[in-house]
Motif scaffolding. Sequence first.
Motif, PDB file in Angstrom:
ATOM      1  N   VAL A 195      40.472   3.411  42.394  1.00 30.83           N
ATOM      2  CA  VAL A 195      40.062   3.711  43.770  1.00 30.83           C
ATOM      3  C   VAL A 195      39.156   4.931  43.705  1.00 30.83           C
ATOM      4  CG1 VAL A 195      40.803   4.401  46.074  1.00 30.83           C
ATOM      5  CG2 VAL A 195      42.185   2.784  44.751  1.00 30.83           C
ATOM      6  N   ALA A 196      37.948   4.842  44.204  1.00 33.98           N
ATOM      7  CA  ALA A 196      37.005   5.964  44.127  1.00 33.98           C
ATOM      8  C   ALA A 196      36.099   5.953  45.342  1.00 33.98           C
ATOM      9  CB  ALA A 196      36.182   5.881  42.840  1.00 33.98           C
ATOM     10  N   ALA A 197      35.635   7.140  45.703  1.00 32.63           N
ATOM     11  CA  ALA A 197      34.687   7.276  46.811  1.00 32.63           C
ATOM     12  C   ALA A 197      33.313   6.789  46.377  1.00 32.63           C
ATOM     13  CB  ALA A 197      34.613   8.733  47.249  1.00 32.63           C
ATOM     14  N   THR A 198      32.608   6.094  47.263  1.00 32.78           N
ATOM     15  CA  THR A 198      31.264   5.597  46.963  1.00 32.78           C
ATOM     16  C   THR A 198      30.230   6.687  47.245  1.00 32.78           C
ATOM     17  OG1 THR A 198      30.889   4.758  49.196  1.00 32.78           O
ATOM     18  CG2 THR A 198      32.018   3.288  47.638  1.00 32.78           C
ATOM     19  N   ASP A 199      29.025   6.487  46.713  1.00 31.98           N
ATOM     20  CA  ASP A 199      27.943   7.443  46.958  1.00 31.98           C
ATOM     21  C   ASP A 199      27.643   7.555  48.450  1.00 31.98           C
ATOM     22  OD1 ASP A 199      27.741   7.943  44.291  1.00 31.98           O
ATOM     23  OD2 ASP A 199      26.054   6.569  43.950  1.00 31.98           O
ATOM     24  N   ALA A 200      27.678   6.428  49.152  1.00 38.46           N
ATOM     25  CA  ALA A 200      27.391   6.449  50.597  1.00 38.46           C
ATOM     26  C   ALA A 200      28.446   7.256  51.350  1.00 38.46           C
ATOM     27  CB  ALA A 200      27.326   5.027  51.131  1.00 38.46           C
ATOM     28  N   GLU A 201      29.706   7.103  50.973  1.00 40.49           N
ATOM     29  CA  GLU A 201      30.795   7.846  51.637  1.00 40.49           C
ATOM     30  C   GLU A 201      30.660   9.335  51.361  1.00 40.49           C
ATOM     31  OE1 GLU A 201      34.299   4.408  51.507  1.00 40.49           O
ATOM     32  OE2 GLU A 201      34.025   5.783  49.820  1.00 40.49           O
ATOM     33  N   ILE A 202      30.278   9.685  50.128  1.00 37.23           N
ATOM     34  CA  ILE A 202      30.111  11.100  49.783  1.00 37.23           C
ATOM     35  C   ILE A 202      28.973  11.717  50.583  1.00 37.23           C
ATOM     36  CG2 ILE A 202      29.487  12.687  47.930  1.00 37.23           C
ATOM     37  CD1 ILE A 202      30.919  10.747  46.002  1.00 37.23           C
ATOM     38  N   ALA A 203      27.859  11.003  50.665  1.00 40.69           N
ATOM     39  CA  ALA A 203      26.706  11.514  51.401  1.00 40.69           C
ATOM     40  C   ALA A 203      27.022  11.673  52.888  1.00 40.69           C
ATOM     41  CB  ALA A 203      25.512  10.575  51.206  1.00 40.69           C
ATOM     42  N   LYS A 204      27.731  10.711  53.459  1.00 42.15           N
ATOM     43  CA  LYS A 204      28.073  10.800  54.885  1.00 42.15           C
ATOM     44  C   LYS A 204      29.014  11.975  55.138  1.00 42.15           C
ATOM     45  CE  LYS A 204      29.821   8.096  58.786  1.00 42.15           C
ATOM     46  NZ  LYS A 204      30.678   9.186  59.281  1.00 42.15           N
ATOM     47  N   TYR A 205      30.003  12.159  54.255  1.00 42.80           N
ATOM     48  CA  TYR A 205      30.944  13.278  54.428  1.00 42.80           C
ATOM     49  C   TYR A 205      30.207  14.613  54.338  1.00 42.80           C
ATOM     50  CZ  TYR A 205      35.181  16.082  53.912  1.00 42.80           C
ATOM     51  OH  TYR A 205      36.173  17.009  54.095  1.00 42.80           O
ATOM     52  N   TYR A 206      29.257  14.693  53.412  1.00 45.80           N
ATOM     53  CA  TYR A 206      28.470  15.919  53.260  1.00 45.80           C
ATOM     54  C   TYR A 206      27.663  16.183  54.530  1.00 45.80           C
ATOM     55  CZ  TYR A 206      24.956  19.170  51.447  1.00 45.80           C
ATOM     56  OH  TYR A 206      24.136  20.256  51.270  1.00 45.80           O
ATOM     57  N   GLN A 207      27.068  15.128  55.075  1.00 45.11           N
ATOM     58  CA  GLN A 207      26.260  15.277  56.276  1.00 45.11           C
ATOM     59  C   GLN A 207      27.121  15.662  57.478  1.00 45.11           C
ATOM     60  OE1 GLN A 207      22.940  15.113  56.245  1.00 45.11           O
ATOM     61  NE2 GLN A 207      22.890  15.751  58.396  1.00 45.11           N
ATOM     62  N   ALA A 264      24.377  17.791  45.501  1.00 39.29           N
ATOM     63  CA  ALA A 264      24.677  17.652  44.067  1.00 39.29           C
ATOM     64  C   ALA A 264      25.779  18.614  43.642  1.00 39.29           C
ATOM     65  CB  ALA A 264      23.416  17.887  43.249  1.00 39.29           C
ATOM     66  N   ASP A 265      25.718  19.862  44.171  1.00 41.79           N
ATOM     67  CA  ASP A 265      26.738  20.850  43.811  1.00 41.79           C
ATOM     68  C   ASP A 265      28.105  20.489  44.379  1.00 41.79           C
ATOM     69  OD1 ASP A 265      24.860  22.317  42.451  1.00 41.79           O
ATOM     70  OD2 ASP A 265      24.420  23.658  44.148  1.00 41.79           O
ATOM     71  N   ALA A 266      28.136  19.916  45.588  1.00 44.25           N
ATOM     72  CA  ALA A 266      29.404  19.639  46.265  1.00 44.25           C
ATOM     73  C   ALA A 266      29.945  18.249  45.966  1.00 44.25           C
ATOM     74  CB  ALA A 266      29.233  19.802  47.773  1.00 44.25           C
ATOM     75  N   ARG A 267      29.172  17.429  45.241  1.00 47.57           N
ATOM     76  CA  ARG A 267      29.549  16.032  45.042  1.00 47.57           C
ATOM     77  C   ARG A 267      30.944  15.879  44.427  1.00 47.57           C
ATOM     78  NH1 ARG A 267      27.318  11.098  44.612  1.00 47.57           N
ATOM     79  NH2 ARG A 267      25.242  11.893  45.065  1.00 47.57           N
ATOM     80  N   ALA A 268      31.234  16.620  43.367  1.00 45.20           N
ATOM     81  CA  ALA A 268      32.519  16.447  42.669  1.00 45.20           C
ATOM     82  C   ALA A 268      33.691  16.791  43.594  1.00 45.20           C
ATOM     83  CB  ALA A 268      32.557  17.319  41.412  1.00 45.20           C
ATOM     84  N   GLU A 269      33.559  17.893  44.343  1.00 42.71           N
ATOM     85  CA  GLU A 269      34.626  18.299  45.251  1.00 42.71           C
ATOM     86  C   GLU A 269      34.853  17.265  46.353  1.00 42.71           C
ATOM     87  OE1 GLU A 269      35.203  21.652  48.701  1.00 42.71           O
ATOM     88  OE2 GLU A 269      34.297  22.299  46.796  1.00 42.71           O
ATOM     89  N   ILE A 270      33.741  16.788  46.940  1.00 38.55           N
ATOM     90  CA  ILE A 270      33.853  15.792  48.008  1.00 38.55           C
ATOM     91  C   ILE A 270      34.424  14.493  47.464  1.00 38.55           C
ATOM     92  CG2 ILE A 270      32.546  14.403  49.652  1.00 38.55           C
ATOM     93  CD1 ILE A 270      30.597  16.738  49.905  1.00 38.55           C
ATOM     94  N   ALA A 271      33.990  14.095  46.280  1.00 40.38           N
ATOM     95  CA  ALA A 271      34.487  12.854  45.682  1.00 40.38           C
ATOM     96  C   ALA A 271      35.995  12.920  45.478  1.00 40.38           C
ATOM     97  CB  ALA A 271      33.780  12.589  44.355  1.00 40.38           C
ATOM     98  N   THR A 272      36.492  14.086  45.025  1.00 37.05           N
ATOM     99  CA  THR A 272      37.934  14.245  44.816  1.00 37.05           C
ATOM    100  C   THR A 272      38.687  14.132  46.143  1.00 37.05           C
ATOM    101  OG1 THR A 272      37.574  15.660  42.893  1.00 37.05           O
ATOM    102  CG2 THR A 272      39.718  15.793  43.971  1.00 37.05           C
ATOM    103  N   LYS A 273      38.164  14.801  47.179  1.00 29.37           N
ATOM    104  CA  LYS A 273      38.824  14.746  48.487  1.00 29.37           C
ATOM    105  C   LYS A 273      38.862  13.327  49.028  1.00 29.37           C
ATOM    106  CE  LYS A 273      37.904  19.430  50.194  1.00 29.37           C
ATOM    107  NZ  LYS A 273      37.283  20.224  51.269  1.00 29.37           N
ATOM    108  N   LEU A 274      37.716  12.664  49.007  1.00 30.56           N
ATOM    109  CA  LEU A 274      37.654  11.324  49.581  1.00 30.56           C
ATOM    110  C   LEU A 274      38.462  10.320  48.761  1.00 30.56           C
ATOM    111  CD1 LEU A 274      33.916  11.035  50.705  1.00 30.56           C
ATOM    112  CD2 LEU A 274      35.935  11.616  52.053  1.00 30.56           C
ATOM    113  N   THR A 275      38.467  10.492  47.455  1.00 28.53           N
ATOM    114  CA  THR A 275      39.251   9.587  46.612  1.00 28.53           C
ATOM    115  C   THR A 275      40.736   9.749  46.906  1.00 28.53           C
ATOM    116  OG1 THR A 275      37.582   9.577  44.862  1.00 28.53           O
ATOM    117  CG2 THR A 275      39.822   8.944  44.243  1.00 28.53           C
TER     118      THR A 275
END
Length: 648
Positions: free
Chosen positions: A246-258, A367-378
Amino acid sequence: MQSFRRLSKSKLGTGILILFLLLILASFALADISNLSQGGSLPQTTLARVGKVELTANELDTAMQRRLAVLRQQNPQATYADLAPEFDAIVDSLIQERTLWAYAQKHGFVVSKKLVDAEIVKLPGVRGLDGRFSEAAYQTFLQQERITDAQLRREIETSLLQRLVIAPVAANVRIAQGLARPYADILLEQRSGSLGLIPFAAFANGPAPTAAEILTFYRQNLARYTVPERRSFRMARITPEQLGPVAATDAEIAKYYQDNQATYGGVERRVLSRATLPDQAAVAAIAARAKAGGNFAAAAAPAGFSASDVSVGPQTRAQLVATAGEAVAAQVFSAPSGAVIGPVQSSTGFDVIKVESIQTASGRSLADARAEIATKLTDEKRKNALADLVGKIEDSLADGRTFEEVATANKLPVLVTPALTRAGAAFDQPDFKLPADFAAVPGASFDIGADDDPIVEPLPNEAGFVLVDVAEVVPAAPAPLARVQAQVATDFAAKRAQDQANAAATRILAAVQGGKPLAAAVAEAGIAGIRPPEAVELRRGALAQFAQQGQEVPPPLRILFSLAPGKAQRAAGPSGIYLVQLDRVVPGNAATNPQLIAGEVTSLQRSAGAELALQWLSAAQRELKVTRNDDAIQAARNRILGGGGSTE
């Protein structure tokens, strides 16, 4: 009342919040509401009726189950039998709860769904990673607290009604100092006497018990050596590992960042100077002087502004929109540093604004926040997926699937335990240890029967869930004497020492009643290992410290403040028999202690507030006509308390 107030502070994990109203209302239940009419005209499933609101047997079962869950947080081996002293108080509190509902119904007090929703979002554990209410987190919260959405909403509605209807009745009670003065005097009462101890250890060196004595003691105390009911369980862990990748998608990460720019992207701020006047010409003159160069404060000074008047400091675009309007903010945040904007019409008049400096956004890139956001969303997706899996398993059980079928279909690892007590101990296999995550499972699942459907229990620390099924029930029975013979011998010797210590205490007290001081009577008893009694002097107010710390007053001190001068009495202690003699009583005088009197005033005001609330409930019950079905209540008592702890 104190015991119920202490229970309301306990944690049903943090779920104590859920039991708050029931426990508060239960504090009223100790009073005798004499106006309740007795009747057998109600259906057997209805225990009482207040107006048009009923208390059913199922509702009492639910309340007793949840009260038992609270008790088991303190004592994992607690059963329904331990609730026997509280049964009447719980029934009365439920009737009074329905009194509140019926009164609100009759008089048009309405608690809206929006008001209840606002209380739900404040509960711990119902928010997702973004800090907002999450339906998945809410469902997990309900599962952990073993409560339905309807039950929770009903209890919150009741709590709000209590806050809106009963709380004002008990508010602002006033007690005169003259009424509180005698109570303050009592707290200053001073007593002096003697305190002695006859230790059991002084009689511990008797002969070893014979085989006949051990057998007789064992037969006389079979309950002491009875192994409680045990159950063997089948447990299947339900964890995120069963979910697969189970993993967060690129689209989900980008939307959460926005959606969380304030957290990750940062916000640009501009340091501004601003002057506002209703006269456009005056503002134009300030703008001209500012654009000609020099300090903005100097340019605004001829119009009567000081430097502090025009200094605005750092502002975000949103802040400027709130004070000047969108049109002004658009011009200011598109201008370079040092620019002077104006005159321009704002929401407060005509403005001239200078951009003193620009503080660029100092946030992190995607790019800097991607790993943190991915962990949260996952993590969030895994929680949601786990909740979906639990729902799927519960639906399968509801459809009649067996434990084996559900475990096999979902590839759940199964653990079969030996017969365990409610505390999780294996009498026949002392070395057996449950996995740490499963330690609380037997206590939480001990009331399901061998023929009941399996249940899903949450594991602590968000470690997942466990599917639990009862494989075998071993009834309570005395342990074989050969297995516990050493313990029986030890217990026999301890009981013999206690009996001898009690006999010595009886002789000493007889001598004291004959006129001898306690110290002299103890000395004449000639028992080795007994220390002379010690002098004790204490004010009654000191006993309040024990209550403040949630402790019981030690029996010797309780006796000291119940005796008449010259009298003596015994009290059993864990290590011996206490002997207490009271010599003198000095009455208290609080005339020079206004602070103590004020404290008693506050205490009496709290008690008077509770009394007023109780009187209100009594008046409401007289108005609404309460009918109790005593036969049904007694049948419920027998079924719950006398039926081995089952509510089925």
